[in-house]
Design a protein around this motif. Structure first.
Motif, PDB file in Angstrom:
ATOM      1  N   ARG A  26       0.777  -1.173  -0.020  1.00  0.00           N
ATOM      2  CA  ARG A  26       0.015   0.052  -0.076  1.00  0.00           C
ATOM      3  C   ARG A  26       0.961   1.450   0.163  1.00  0.00           C
ATOM      4  O   ARG A  26       0.414   2.158  -0.643  1.00  0.00           O
ATOM      5  CB  ARG A  26      -0.991   0.097   1.502  1.00  0.00           C
ATOM      6  N   LYS A  27       1.954   0.891   0.591  1.00  0.00           N
ATOM      7  CA  LYS A  27       2.541   2.628   0.723  1.00  0.00           C
ATOM      8  C   LYS A  27       3.962   2.695  -0.525  1.00  0.00           C
ATOM      9  O   LYS A  27       3.056   3.817  -1.596  1.00  0.00           O
ATOM     10  CB  LYS A  27       3.862   2.233   2.130  1.00  0.00           C
ATOM     11  N   LYS A  28       3.810   1.538  -1.416  1.00  0.00           N
ATOM     12  CA  LYS A  28       4.934   1.696  -2.101  1.00  0.00           C
ATOM     13  C   LYS A  28       3.769   1.736  -3.328  1.00  0.00           C
ATOM     14  O   LYS A  28       3.826   2.784  -4.405  1.00  0.00           O
ATOM     15  CB  LYS A  28       5.360   0.601  -2.802  1.00  0.00           C
ATOM     16  N   HIS A  29       2.640   1.349  -3.160  1.00  0.00           N
ATOM     17  CA  HIS A  29       1.394   2.076  -4.274  1.00  0.00           C
ATOM     18  C   HIS A  29       0.911   3.487  -4.115  1.00  0.00           C
ATOM     19  O   HIS A  29       1.022   4.186  -5.019  1.00  0.00           O
ATOM     20  CB  HIS A  29      -0.039   1.042  -3.707  1.00  0.00           C
ATOM     21  N   PHE A  30       1.335   4.548  -2.888  1.00  0.00           N
ATOM     22  CA  PHE A  30       0.595   5.414  -3.372  1.00  0.00           C
ATOM     23  C   PHE A  30       2.002   6.432  -2.949  1.00  0.00           C
ATOM     24  O   PHE A  30       1.518   7.529  -3.676  1.00  0.00           O
ATOM     25  CB  PHE A  30       0.528   5.673  -1.246  1.00  0.00           C
ATOM     26  N   GLN A  31       3.611   6.049  -2.723  1.00  0.00           N
ATOM     27  CA  GLN A  31       4.641   6.537  -3.772  1.00  0.00           C
ATOM     28  C   GLN A  31       4.423   7.000  -5.229  1.00  0.00           C
ATOM     29  O   GLN A  31       5.198   7.188  -5.479  1.00  0.00           O
ATOM     30  CB  GLN A  31       5.324   5.619  -3.046  1.00  0.00           C
TER      31      GLN A  31
END
Length: 149
Positions: A26-31
């Motif tokens: 999720r964090k990588k997706h939003f990054q």
């Protein structure tokens, strides 16, 4: 009993591991969205080619003298001259002067409309002439804009 405890421990550890992995995804997706998002960058032509030329001192001096007439960098001036683009920089200065005159005339008409200026007998005639003059200035400027388009 130990078998049950071991299975529960393994299942709990695997769930925690899955949650960590999901949070990282999720964090990588939003990054990635952050990198892709935002305002679109302007697609301007990048000046990435460099050309160097040699010239004599007298040629350089004449080039500098011609360039100083315009508020441009030397490279921009040379590029405009090379590709025969029009150098209409001083033209806008006359337009600014005309706009300032128009603003001053509007201020004068506002002052004449005030009650304090009832001394003039031909006050209405003066106001009409000033408004006609302002209209002529605006027509001239708008006609120049339409010609450029």
């Amino acid at each position: 009993m130990q078998n049950d405890f071991l299975q529960k421990f393994i299942s709990q550890a695997s769930k925690e591991n899955e949650l960590k992995i999901a949070q990282e995804k999720r964090k990588k997706h939003f990054q990635e969205l952050g990198r892709k998002g935002g305002l679109k960058t302007k697609e301007n032509k990048k000046l990435d080619k460099v050309i160097s030329i040699r010239m004599t001192n007298s040629e350089y001096e004449t080039l500098i003298q011609k360039q100083e007439k315009y508020p441009l960098k030397l490279s921009t001036y040379i590029r405009n001259v090379l590709f025969e683009k029009e150098l209409k920089i001083n033209e806008f200065q006359t337009d600014e002067v005309l706009l300032q005159y128009g603003n001053h005339f509007k201020k004068i008409t506002n002052l004449l409309r005030n009650r304090e200026w009832n001394v003039f007998e031909n006050k209405k005639e003066i106001i009409v002439r000033i408004e006609n003059l302002i209209e002529l200035i605006h027509q001239y400027l708008y006609s120049k804009i339409q010609k450029n388009e």
